[in-house]
Design a protein around this motif. Structure first.
Motif, PDB file in Angstrom:
ATOM      1  N   ASP A  36      -3.058   2.518   6.280  1.00 13.24           N
ATOM      2  CA  ASP A  36      -2.127   1.452   5.861  1.00 13.24           C
ATOM      3  C   ASP A  36      -1.728   0.916   7.441  1.00 13.24           C
ATOM      4  O   ASP A  36      -1.010  -0.046   7.558  1.00 13.24           O
ATOM      5  CB  ASP A  36      -1.287   1.964   5.226  1.00 13.24           C
ATOM      6  CG  ASP A  36      -1.529   2.171   3.565  1.00 13.24           C
ATOM      7  OD1 ASP A  36      -2.640   1.635   3.314  1.00 13.24           O
ATOM      8  OD2 ASP A  36      -0.691   2.861   2.613  1.00 13.24           O
ATOM      9  N   PRO A  43       0.875  -1.252   0.007  1.00 16.97           N
ATOM     10  CA  PRO A  43       0.111   0.007   0.089  1.00 16.97           C
ATOM     11  C   PRO A  43       0.880   1.155   0.116  1.00 16.97           C
ATOM     12  O   PRO A  43       0.496   2.203  -0.513  1.00 16.97           O
ATOM     13  CB  PRO A  43      -0.829  -0.109   1.547  1.00 16.97           C
ATOM     14  CG  PRO A  43      -0.401  -1.329   1.940  1.00 16.97           C
ATOM     15  CD  PRO A  43       0.256  -2.025   1.013  1.00 16.97           C
ATOM     16  N   LEU A  60       4.650  11.235   6.233  1.00 14.26           N
ATOM     17  CA  LEU A  60       3.402  11.097   6.912  1.00 14.26           C
ATOM     18  C   LEU A  60       3.131   9.692   7.373  1.00 14.26           C
ATOM     19  O   LEU A  60       2.591   9.439   8.726  1.00 14.26           O
ATOM     20  CB  LEU A  60       2.267  10.946   5.570  1.00 14.26           C
ATOM     21  CG  LEU A  60       2.036  12.327   4.998  1.00 14.26           C
ATOM     22  CD1 LEU A  60       1.171  12.335   3.640  1.00 14.26           C
ATOM     23  CD2 LEU A  60       1.636  13.672   5.829  1.00 14.26           C
ATOM     24  N   HIS A  61       3.743   8.617   6.872  1.00 11.09           N
ATOM     25  CA  HIS A  61       3.778   7.424   7.401  1.00 11.09           C
ATOM     26  C   HIS A  61       4.728   7.290   8.794  1.00 11.09           C
ATOM     27  O   HIS A  61       4.182   6.561   9.766  1.00 11.09           O
ATOM     28  CB  HIS A  61       4.499   6.371   6.557  1.00 11.09           C
ATOM     29  CG  HIS A  61       3.593   5.526   5.667  1.00 11.09           C
ATOM     30  ND1 HIS A  61       3.029   4.222   5.901  1.00 11.09           N
ATOM     31  CD2 HIS A  61       2.832   6.091   4.638  1.00 11.09           C
ATOM     32  CE1 HIS A  61       1.956   3.886   5.187  1.00 11.09           C
ATOM     33  NE2 HIS A  61       1.979   4.779   4.226  1.00 11.09           N
ATOM     34  N   ASP A 121      -3.331  11.666   0.831  1.00 10.61           N
ATOM     35  CA  ASP A 121      -2.293  10.781   1.189  1.00 10.61           C
ATOM     36  C   ASP A 121      -1.998  10.362   2.768  1.00 10.61           C
ATOM     37  O   ASP A 121      -1.469   9.329   3.174  1.00 10.61           O
ATOM     38  CB  ASP A 121      -0.769  11.516   0.891  1.00 10.61           C
ATOM     39  CG  ASP A 121      -0.628  11.286  -0.712  1.00 10.61           C
ATOM     40  OD1 ASP A 121      -1.474  10.593  -1.353  1.00 10.61           O
ATOM     41  OD2 ASP A 121       0.133  11.994  -1.221  1.00 10.61           O
ATOM     42  N   ALA A 122      -2.119  11.392   3.589  1.00  9.08           N
ATOM     43  CA  ALA A 122      -2.327  11.329   4.961  1.00  9.08           C
ATOM     44  C   ALA A 122      -3.200  10.183   5.660  1.00  9.08           C
ATOM     45  O   ALA A 122      -2.830   9.116   6.359  1.00  9.08           O
ATOM     46  CB  ALA A 122      -2.384  12.606   5.880  1.00  9.08           C
ATOM     47  N   SER A 164       2.550   9.143  11.442  1.00  8.96           N
ATOM     48  CA  SER A 164       1.366   8.098  11.956  1.00  8.96           C
ATOM     49  C   SER A 164       1.996   7.073  12.713  1.00  8.96           C
ATOM     50  O   SER A 164       1.487   6.230  13.767  1.00  8.96           O
ATOM     51  CB  SER A 164       0.762   7.386  10.552  1.00  8.96           C
ATOM     52  OG  SER A 164       0.101   6.293  10.830  1.00  8.96           O
ATOM     53  N   THR A 223       0.559   4.254  -2.785  1.00 13.49           N
ATOM     54  CA  THR A 223       0.109   5.658  -2.379  1.00 13.49           C
ATOM     55  C   THR A 223       1.475   6.611  -3.186  1.00 13.49           C
ATOM     56  O   THR A 223       1.081   7.669  -3.612  1.00 13.49           O
ATOM     57  CB  THR A 223       0.443   5.927  -1.033  1.00 13.49           C
ATOM     58  OG1 THR A 223      -0.602   4.972  -0.294  1.00 13.49           O
ATOM     59  CG2 THR A 223      -0.110   7.115  -0.588  1.00 13.49           C
ATOM     60  N   LYS A 278      -4.297   7.719   3.704  1.00 16.45           N
ATOM     61  CA  LYS A 278      -3.937   6.494   3.160  1.00 16.45           C
ATOM     62  C   LYS A 278      -2.924   5.834   4.275  1.00 16.45           C
ATOM     63  O   LYS A 278      -2.755   4.702   4.430  1.00 16.45           O
ATOM     64  CB  LYS A 278      -3.428   6.591   1.713  1.00 16.45           C
ATOM     65  CG  LYS A 278      -4.386   6.754   0.592  1.00 16.45           C
ATOM     66  CD  LYS A 278      -3.582   7.003  -0.688  1.00 16.45           C
ATOM     67  CE  LYS A 278      -4.694   7.508  -1.804  1.00 16.45           C
ATOM     68  NZ  LYS A 278      -4.032   7.889  -2.769  1.00 16.45           N
ATOM     69  N   ALA A 279      -1.735   6.730   4.851  1.00 20.03           N
ATOM     70  CA  ALA A 279      -0.820   6.236   5.505  1.00 20.03           C
ATOM     71  C   ALA A 279      -1.601   5.798   6.775  1.00 20.03           C
ATOM     72  O   ALA A 279      -1.064   4.571   7.269  1.00 20.03           O
ATOM     73  CB  ALA A 279      -0.020   7.497   5.784  1.00 20.03           C
ATOM     74  N   LEU A 280      -2.668   6.519   7.349  1.00 17.58           N
ATOM     75  CA  LEU A 280      -3.144   5.910   8.949  1.00 17.58           C
ATOM     76  C   LEU A 280      -3.858   4.684   8.339  1.00 17.58           C
ATOM     77  O   LEU A 280      -3.670   3.720   9.184  1.00 17.58           O
ATOM     78  CB  LEU A 280      -3.980   7.234   8.887  1.00 17.58           C
ATOM     79  CG  LEU A 280      -3.527   8.423   9.698  1.00 17.58           C
ATOM     80  CD1 LEU A 280      -4.306   9.618   9.530  1.00 17.58           C
ATOM     81  CD2 LEU A 280      -2.751   8.217  10.926  1.00 17.58           C
TER      82      LEU A 280
END
Lengths: 306, 359, 361
Positions: C211, A6, A254-255, C204-205, A258, A10, C207-209
C-alpha cells in the motif's frame, strides 16, 4: 489519501476471523457457559475447511466442514461441562491443547498445499464506485456473513423471545429452570453455535485470509477473540466495534513502521493490546451498565434441583 | 440419557478413585489411538507414564518441570476460589523474570550472597506489580481482569523481547538476542548434585504447605472458602470483594513472578526472548485439576509435568509427532476432569424416574 | 492368547527398559543414531520443515545404516537441555540442535556426554565434541537484491522482518548492496512483525508495504503469506526457506532456500568414517547450503544477470560485503579492497549507509 481504501480493506480481513469467533463465544457466554477452547476450535475449523476444500475442490463444502468440525469440538466441551459438569475453565483449556494436537495431526498431509483465495463477490456497477465500492461491495462472502451474523445476533438477543430466554438462562439458571426452560439443552445449543462460529473463523483464516494450512496458524487469535467478548461487555454492537478497533490498530502499527516511524517495533506491537485495555477501562467505568450485561451465571455448572 | 444424581456427601473413596479411573480410561483410549498409529500400545503407554520417571534423573526433571506449574497454580487457585479470573500469569511470570533477572544483570559481576535473595524479592515484586494493574483496573474502574490480565501478558512478552534485543543484550554475545549469563551469585543453588533440581523446587513445596495453611487456618483463607461456595452469603456478612481482588491478584502475581525468576535463575541462567513454554496458561489447568487446593495442585502439577516429559520421550523413542502428544494430553485432561464429577455425583444411565428431569 | 499378550508386553518393556538405561552403545552393525531438535513444528513449511527435509535426505541416503529421530516444538528454555540430554542418553551418536536458543544447553549437555557428537546451528559456541554450522543466506539475498534492483518500477522494496538480530540485519544489508549494484535509486521500507511465524500478521505487513508503494516483497519470516499477498496484489517477491512457487506462480522471482541435505549427509558420513571434527561450517551458495530456486517471472536478461551473480558469488569473484562499506553514521566499516570478515558479519547490528530506517538498539 489513496492509501485509505487499501488500509480499510486490510483492516476488514484482519478483523473478520476475530469477529466470527468472538460472536460465537458471545452467544455461548450469554447462556452462562465460558468456553476457553476457542483457539483449539478455530484450528480444527481451519484444517477441516482447508482439507475438505482441497480434496473436494469446493469451498462451500470446506466451509460447511469447518462449521461441523467446530461444532463437534464444542460438543466434546458441552458433554464434559454440561452433562458431566466438569470445570469449564479447565475443560476449555484442555480443548485447546487437544485441538492444537488434533489439527496438526490431520494437517500433516496438507502442509505446503496452495489454494486460491475465496472469490470476492463484486456486486456489478456499485462495486466500481470510488472508495465505498471496493470497501462495501467487493468482499468475499464470509466478510458479509460475519457482519450479517453480528447484526442477527444483536437482533436475536434483544428482539426475540429465544434471545431473552438465552439471557435468562445465563443470568439465573435456577430461575430459568423454575419457569420451565430447559437450561442444559439451551446451553448445549449456545455452545454448539460458539463452536460453529469458531470453526468458521478458522476457515476464514485457512481459506481466505492466508489460504494455506500450517500448524498453529491461528497464532493466538482465539485468545484475542475471547478477550474481545469481555471487551464488548457481551454486546454484539460493541463486539463489532472492538474487533475492528483491534484489527485497525494492528494494521496501523504495521503501516506506521512501513512509513518509517522510529519507535522500537516491540512497542508498536504492544499497541493493540494496550489500546484494548485502555478503551475497556473507559467503557467499564460506568459500573451499572456492565453488570446489566455480564451473564451472572457464567462458568457455573447447573444441575436441576430435584 | 446420562443423568447425575448428587451424593449426600462427597465420596472420599472417589476423591482417590476418580483420578485412577480417569487414567485407566485414558490408557484404554490412548492405547487404541497408538495402535491406530501403528505403535505398540503398551510400549507407547509405558513411554508416556513410566519411562520418564524410570531413573533418578527423570524424577529430578519431573520436579524441575513441575516447579513453576505448582508455584503459579497455588496462587491462581486462591484467586479462582474468590472468582478472580487471573489468566495472565504468563505475563506476571515474565515480569518477575525481568525484575529479578534485571537485578542480576545490573550486578553482573557481583559475588554477594545477598544478590540471590534480593532477586527473589524483586521477582516476586515484579510479578505482583504486573498483577496489581488488573487489580487496580478491576477495583477502581471495574475493568474485567480476564481481558486486562491476558492483554498484559502480550505486553510483558514484547517488553522482554525489546530488552533482550536491545538494551540488555549481552555485549559479548555477537549481538544475539540474549542477556549476559547471570553471575554465580545470582543462580539458584542445586539441591541435589548431578541434577537440575534447584532451590526453587524446595520453595515450591514450601509454597504448597503455606498455601494449605493459609487456606485452612487463616481468616482470609476462610473467606476464600466461603466466597467460593456462597458468594451471596459472603457479601451479606460483609466480606470486602475489593480486598479479595487485591489479595488474590497480588498473591498469584507475586508467585508467578517468583516462578519466572526461578526459570531464568535456575535452568536457563540468563534472560532470553523465550523463557516459558506457556507455564502461566498450563497452570490454570493445574489449579482446577488440583481442585483449587494446594495439595491437589501439587499432584496435578506432577501429572501435568509427566505428560510433557512423556510427550518428549514418545517423540524420541517412538517417533510419534508432537501433535499426537498434544492429542493424548488433551484426552487425559478430558478424562481427569470428567471423572472428577464422580466425587460429587453418581452417574445414572436410563430414563428419568424422578421429577425435575429437565436435562 | 493371554500368554502371547504377556510375552509381547514383556518384550516391549524390555526394549523400552533397555533404551531407558542408555544401552544404545554402538555395535559394529548397529545403525548410526542421529537426533534432531527443532524449535518449531515440522509442519511450519518454513525453518523447521527445511531441517526435517535434511533429516529425510539422510534417511534416504543411508537407509538402514542410520536411524534418525527428531523432537519438534522444543521451547528455547528449560526444556531444551532435557530433550538434548534425552537424545544423548538414548544412544544417539550425532545430535543436531537447529535453533540459536539451543546453544547453551547444547554446550552443557556436550560436556556431560563426551562420546556423543553435537552440532549447533546458527550459534557461536563450540566444544571438543560440539560443532557449529550455519548458512550464508546473505549471499542468496544479494542475488535477490540484484534481481529486485532490476525488476522494481517504483524503486521501493518492502521487507518483512522477524526480529532485529544480526542474521536478519545482515540479510537486509546484503540485499540492498545487491540492489544498489544495479540500481542506485532503490529504497527499502522495513516492517518488523516480532514473530518468526504468524501468517496473518506477515500477510498484513506485506499489504501495508505494498500500500505504501513497494512493488517487490522480501521476507525474513517463515510463512508463504507475504508472497501470497504479492501474488494477489500483482507485485513480485521472493520465497523464504523453501521454494514457494506453488503459492505464487506469477509473483515468485526466486526463493532463498535453506538446504541442509548435503551438509547433514556429509556430517553423518564423517561420523561413520571417523573423520568428524568439531569445526565451524558457514557454507553459502558454493556449498549449496543456500540454494536459489529457479529464476522465474523475469526477462531473460535479468535472469542471465541473476545466474551470473550467483555463479560469481560461488566462485568468490563477488563478495556481497566488499569494501568500501560505510554505516549509517558514515563510519567506514569495511575498507576499500577488503571484504567484511566473518566476525563482523556474525555480529552485524548496523545498517549500511543509504538505508532509510533506524535499527532498534
Amino acid at each position: 489519501m489513496d492509501w485509505i481504501v487499501p488500509l480499510i480493506l486490510t483492516v476488514i480481513t484482519a478483523s473478520t476471523p476475530l469477529l466470527l469467533a468472538a460472536t460465537g463465544e458471545l452467544i455461548t457466554e450469554k447462556s452462562g457457559v465460558l468456553n476457553l477452547g476457542v483457539e483449539g476450535m478455530m484450528l480444527v475449523g481451519a484444517i477441516s475447511g482447508f482439507a475438505v476444500t482441497v480434496s473436494s475442490g469446493s469451498a462451500i463444502l470446506g466451509i460447511l466442514a469447518a462449521i461441523v468440525a467446530g461444532m463437534l469440538m464444542s460438543l466434546i466441551f458441552a458433554f464434559l461441562t454440561l452433562t458431566l459438569m466438569a470445570n469449564q475453565v479447565a475443560t476449555g483449556l484442555a480443548l485447546t491443547i487437544f485441538g492444537v494436537g488434533f489439527s496438526a495431526l490431520v494437517g500433516s498431509g496438507f502442509v505446503g498445499f496452495p489454494l486460491d483465495p475465496l472469490p470476492s463477490l463484486s456486486i456489478p456497477v456499485i462495486s466500481t464506485i470510488p472508495v465505498i465500492g471496493p470497501i462495501l461491495f467487493s468482499q468475499d462472502f464470509l466478510v458479509y456473513a460475519s457482519i450479517a451474523i453480528v447484526i442477527a445476533t444483536g437482533w436475536f438477543l434483544t428482539r426475540t423471545r429465544a434471545g431473552l430466554i438465552l439471557k435468562a438462562v445465563g443470568d439465573s439458571h435456577d430461575s430459568a429452570h423454575a419457569i420451565g426452560y430447559r437450561v442444559i439443552r439451551i446451553r448445549y445449543m449456545a455452545t454448539l453455535f460458539g463452536g460453529a462460529m469458531s470453526g468458521l473463523g478458522g476457515a476464514y483464516l485457512s481459506l481466505s485470509y492466508t489460504p494455506m494450512w500450517a500448524e498453529n496458524m491461528t497464532a493466538g487469535r482465539g485468545w484475542i477473540a475471547l478477550a474481545l467478548v469481555v471487551f464488548a461487555t457481551w454486546r454484539p454492537g460493541r463486539l463489532l466495534a472492538g474487533a475492528y478497533m483491534f484489527g485497525c490498530i494492528s494494521v496501523l502499527q504495521l503501516h506506521a513502521q512501513s512509513a518509517g516511524v522510529n519507535v522500537p517495533s516491540q512497542f508498536m506491537s504492544m499497541l493493540p493490546y494496550l489500546a484494548t485495555v485502555i478503551v475497556l477501562v473507559i467503557i467499564s467505568s460506568d459500573y451499572t451498565k456492565i453488570r446489566l450485561n455480564a451473564p451472572a451465571c457464567i462458568g457455573k455448572a447447573f444441575r436441576p434441583a430435584q | 440419557m446420562i443423568r447425575l444424581e448428587p451424593r449426600r456427601s462427597h465420596s472420599q473413596a472417589m476423591v482417590y478413585l476418580s483420578p485412577v479411573l480417569a487414567i485407566v480410561m485414558t490408557l484404554i483410549v490412548g492405547g487404541i489411538i497408538f495402535a491406530f498409529m501403528g505403535k505398540n500400545p503398551l510400549e507407547a503407554l509405558y513411554t508416556f507414564f513410566i519411562l520418564p520417571i524410570s531413573d533418578s534423573y527423570g524424577v529430578s526433571e519431573l520436579f524441575v518441570k513441575a516447579t513453576p506449574l505448582v508455584i503459579i497454580a497455588v496462587g491462581l487457585a486462591m484467586g479462582f476460589r474468590a472468582n478472580v479470573w487471573n489468566i495472565g500469569a504468563e505475563g506476571q511470570l515474565t515480569m518477575g523474570a525481568i525484575f529479578g533477572g534485571g537485578l542480576a544483570l545490573y550486578f553482573y559481576d557481583s559475588q554477594s550472597v545477598f544478590l540471590l535473595p534480593a532477586m527473589l524479592v524483586f521477582g516476586a515484586i515484579g510479578g505482583a506489580l504486573w498483577g496489581a494493574i488488573p487489580a487496580l483496573l478491576r477495583t477502581r474502574f471495574n475493568a474485567n481482569e480476564i481481558l486486562t490480565s491476558l492483554m498484559l501478558t502480550y505486553v510483558a512478552t514484547l517488553f522482554l523481547s525489546y530488552l533482550v534485543h536491545g538494551p540488555w543484550r549481552n555485549p559479548e554475545g555477537f549481538n544475539f538476542p540474549e542477556s549476559r549469563p547471570f553471575p554465580d551469585a545470582g543462580l539458584l543453588p542445586i539441591i541435589y548434585d548431578g541434577t537440575r533440581v534447584h532451590l526453587g523446587t524446595a520453595i515450591a513445596v514450601f509454597v504448597v504447605i503455606a498455601g494449605w495453611l493459609l487456606l485452612s487456618k487463616s481468616l482470609i483463607g476462610f473467606q476464600l472458602r466461603v466466597v467460593g461456595k456462597a458468594p451471596q452469603a459472603a457479601r451479606h456478612v460483609g466480606f470486602r470483594q475489593k480486598r479479595m481482588v487485591w489479595f488474590t491478584l497480588l498473591l498469584s502475581g507475586g508467585l508467578s513472578g517468583l516462578a519466572g525468576l526461578f526459570e531464568v535463575a535456575g535452568p536457563i541462567g540468563q534472560l532470553q526472548p523465550s523463557i516459558s513454554p506457556g507455564y502461566g496458561f498450563t497452570a490454570i489447568i493445574v489449579a482446577f485439576l488440583g481442585r483449587l487446593h494446594p495439595v491437589g495442585v501439587l499432584f496435578a502439577g506432577l501429572i501435568m509435568a509427566l505428560t510433557y516429559l512423556g510427550g518428549e520421550l514418545a517423540q524420541i523413542s517412538l517417533g510419534l509427532p508432537s501433535a499426537v502428544t498434544g492429542l493424548f494430553q488433551g484426552i487425559l485432561l478430558f478424562f481427569l476432569l470428567a471423572c472428577d464429577v464422580l466425587t460429587k455425583y453418581r452417574i445414572r444411565v436410563g430414563s428419568v424416574a424422578t421429577k425435575g428431569g429437565a436435562v | 492368547m493371554k500368554s502371547r499378550i504377556f510375552k509381547r508386553t514383556a518384550a516391549a518393556l524390555a526394549t523400552v527398559g533397555a533404551m531407558a538405561l542408555g544401552m544404545g552403545a554402538a555395535q559394529a552393525d548397529d545403525p548410526l543414531k542421529v537426533g534432531f531438535v527443532y524449535v518449531g513444528p515440522v509442519g511450519d513449511f518454513g525453518y523447521s520443515y527445511q531441517h526435517d527435509q535434511g533429516r529425510k535426505a539422510v534417511d534416504e541416503k543411508f537407509g538402514n545404516k542410520v536411524k534418525t529421530t527428531y523432537v519438534e516444538n522444543v521451547a528455547e528454555g528449560a526444556d531444551a537441555e532435557r530433550v538434548i540430554r534425552q537424545l544423548a542418553q538414548t544412544g544417539n551418536d550425532l545430535i543436531f540442535t537447529t535453533s540459536f536458543g539451543f546453544m547453551n544447553p547444547t554446550i552443557k549437555v556436550a560436556k556431560q556426554f563426551p562420546d556423543v557428537k553435537f552440532e549447533h546451528a546458527t550459534g557461536f559456541k563450540r566444544a571438543e565434541n560440539s560443532a557449529t554450522y550455519a548458512a550464508r543466506f546473505y549471499e542468496g539475498r544479494y542475488v535477490a537484491g540484484v534481481i529486485a534492483g532490476k525488476m522494481t518500477k517504483s524503486n521501493t522494496i518492502g521487507y518483512v522482518g522477524s526480529f532485529p538480530i544480526p542474521e536478519v540485519v545482515r540479510g537486509i544489508n546484503s540485499f540492498m548492496l545487491g540492489a544498489w549494484s544495479v540500481n542506485p535509486d532503490v529504497k527499502v521500507k522495513i516492517v518488523w512483525v516480532n514473530s518468526w511465524y504468524d501468517p496473518g500478521k506477515e500477510g498484513d505487513a506485506a499489504k501495508a508495504l505494498i500500500d505504501q508503494g513497494a512493488d517487490i516483497m522480501v521476507q525474513h519470516t517463515d510463512s508463504p503469506a507475504p508472497l501470497q499477498v504479492a501474488e494477489n496484489r500483482g507485485v513480485l517477491g521472493f520465497g523464504q526457506a523453501s521454494d514457494m512457487i506453488k503459492f505464487a506462480p506469477k509473483a515468485q522471482l526466486s526463493a532463498i532456500v535453506d538446504r541442509w541435505d548435503d551438509y547433514y549427509i556429509e556430517r553423518v558420513q564423517a561420523v561413520m568414517d571417523g573423520t568428524w571434527k568439531a569445526d565451524d561450517t558457514w557454507g553459502g551458495i558454493k556449498a549449496d547450503m543456500v540454494h536459489m530456486a529457479p529464476f522465474t517471472n523475469m526477462p531473460d536478461d535479468v535472469k542471465a544477470l541473476a545466474e551470473e551473480t550467483e555463479a560469481k558469488i560461488a566462485s568468490g569473484e563477488i563478495h556481497p560485503f566488499a569494501g568500501p562499506i560505510y554505516d549509517q553514521a558514515g563510519e567506514l566499516r569495511v575498507k576499500d579492497g577488503e571484504n567484511a570478515d566473518d566476525g563482523m558479519l556474525l555480529g552485524m547490528d548496523w545498517y549500511i549507509k543509504g538505508i532509510d530506517a533506524e535499527l532498534p538498539k
